[in-house]
Design a protein around this motif. Structure first.
Motif, short mmCIF file in Angstrom:
data_model
loop_
_atom_site.label_atom_id
_atom_site.label_comp_id
_atom_site.label_asym_id
_atom_site.label_seq_id
_atom_site.Cartn_x
_atom_site.Cartn_y
_atom_site.Cartn_z
N ARG A 205 0.87 -1.18 0.00
CA ARG A 205 0.00 0.00 0.00
C ARG A 205 0.90 1.23 0.00
O ARG A 205 1.74 1.38 0.88
N GLU B 177 6.84 0.64 5.95
CA GLU B 177 6.18 0.60 7.24
C GLU B 177 5.37 -0.69 7.27
O GLU B 177 4.93 -1.19 6.24
N ALA B 178 5.17 -1.24 8.45
CA ALA B 178 4.33 -2.43 8.61
C ALA B 178 3.31 -2.13 9.69
O ALA B 178 3.63 -1.54 10.73
N ASP B 179 2.06 -2.48 9.45
CA ASP B 179 0.99 -2.31 10.42
C ASP B 179 0.43 -3.68 10.78
O ASP B 179 0.09 -4.47 9.89
N GLY B 180 0.34 -3.96 12.06
CA GLY B 180 -0.26 -5.20 12.51
C GLY B 180 -1.73 -4.98 12.85
O GLY B 180 -2.13 -3.90 13.24
N TYR B 181 -2.52 -6.03 12.66
CA TYR B 181 -3.94 -5.96 12.98
C TYR B 181 -4.47 -7.37 13.17
O TYR B 181 -3.77 -8.36 12.92
N ALA C 94 -0.58 -8.66 9.03
CA ALA C 94 0.19 -7.43 8.84
C ALA C 94 -0.02 -6.89 7.43
O ALA C 94 -0.33 -7.63 6.50
N THR C 95 0.16 -5.59 7.29
CA THR C 95 0.08 -4.90 6.02
C THR C 95 1.40 -4.19 5.77
O THR C 95 1.94 -3.55 6.67
N LYS D 103 3.33 -1.22 3.97
CA LYS D 103 3.06 0.11 3.42
C LYS D 103 4.37 0.75 3.01
O LYS D 103 5.44 0.36 3.49
N ARG E 243 5.91 4.82 2.12
CA ARG E 243 5.81 6.25 1.85
C ARG E 243 6.72 6.51 0.66
O ARG E 243 7.95 6.46 0.78
#
Length: 145
Positions: free
Chosen positions: A50, A77-81, A90-91, A93, A95
């Motif tokens: 993303r 970047e990594a986002d956990g959910y 995880a997603t 991302k 920038r």
């Protein structure tokens, strides 16, 4: 600094938003690779990234259409959910700092010959391999050694 580079196809048309007077262009890039697993079966693995591109040059927006081949680099970047099944997920991302259009014109691209100020070239599989090779072999200027 950690730098992420990806060459892949857009999974959909980009979206453009204004946030605090700045333009952000959001899009998803998919990179697929095929390989044989230990049992000899052909496996296709697709990684989705993303992307958020903060820019004062939104002229690229009409060219970021579903299926467009792009090269993008930036900070990961990594986002956990928790997934719908209540499992950790995880997603990935990015920038985006730099984006280049690769490949030829898509069916939905603007028909005029205006250049939005971004690199673009006609495609063949050799062109794709050249772009992929350049993206991997370029030395990083910010390395301390």
């Amino acid at each position: 600094m950690i730098k992420l580079q990806i060459i892949g196809n857009l999974g959909g048309d980009c979206t453009q938003n204004e946030v605090s007077g700045k333009t952000v262009i959001n899009f998803n890039v998919a990179h697929s690779e095929k390989f044989k697993d230990s049992t000899g079966n052909l496996v296709t693995r697709t990684t989705w990234v993303r992307c958020a591109y903060w820019t004062d040059r939104p002229a690229i927006v009409p060219y970021l259409k579903k299926g467009q081949l792009v090269y993008a680099e930036g900070s990961p970047e990594a986002d956990g959910y928790l997934s719908k099944e209540n499992q950790p997920a995880a997603t990935l991302k990015m920038r985006v700092r730099n984006i280049q259009l690769l490949g030829g014109k898509t069916d939905d691209s603007p028909s005029d010959n205006s250049n939005p100020g971004y690199s673009s070239s006609t495609s063949s599989s050799n062109d794709y391999q050249q772009h992929a090779q350049v993206a991997v072999e370029e030395p990083a200027d910010d390395l301390p050694f």
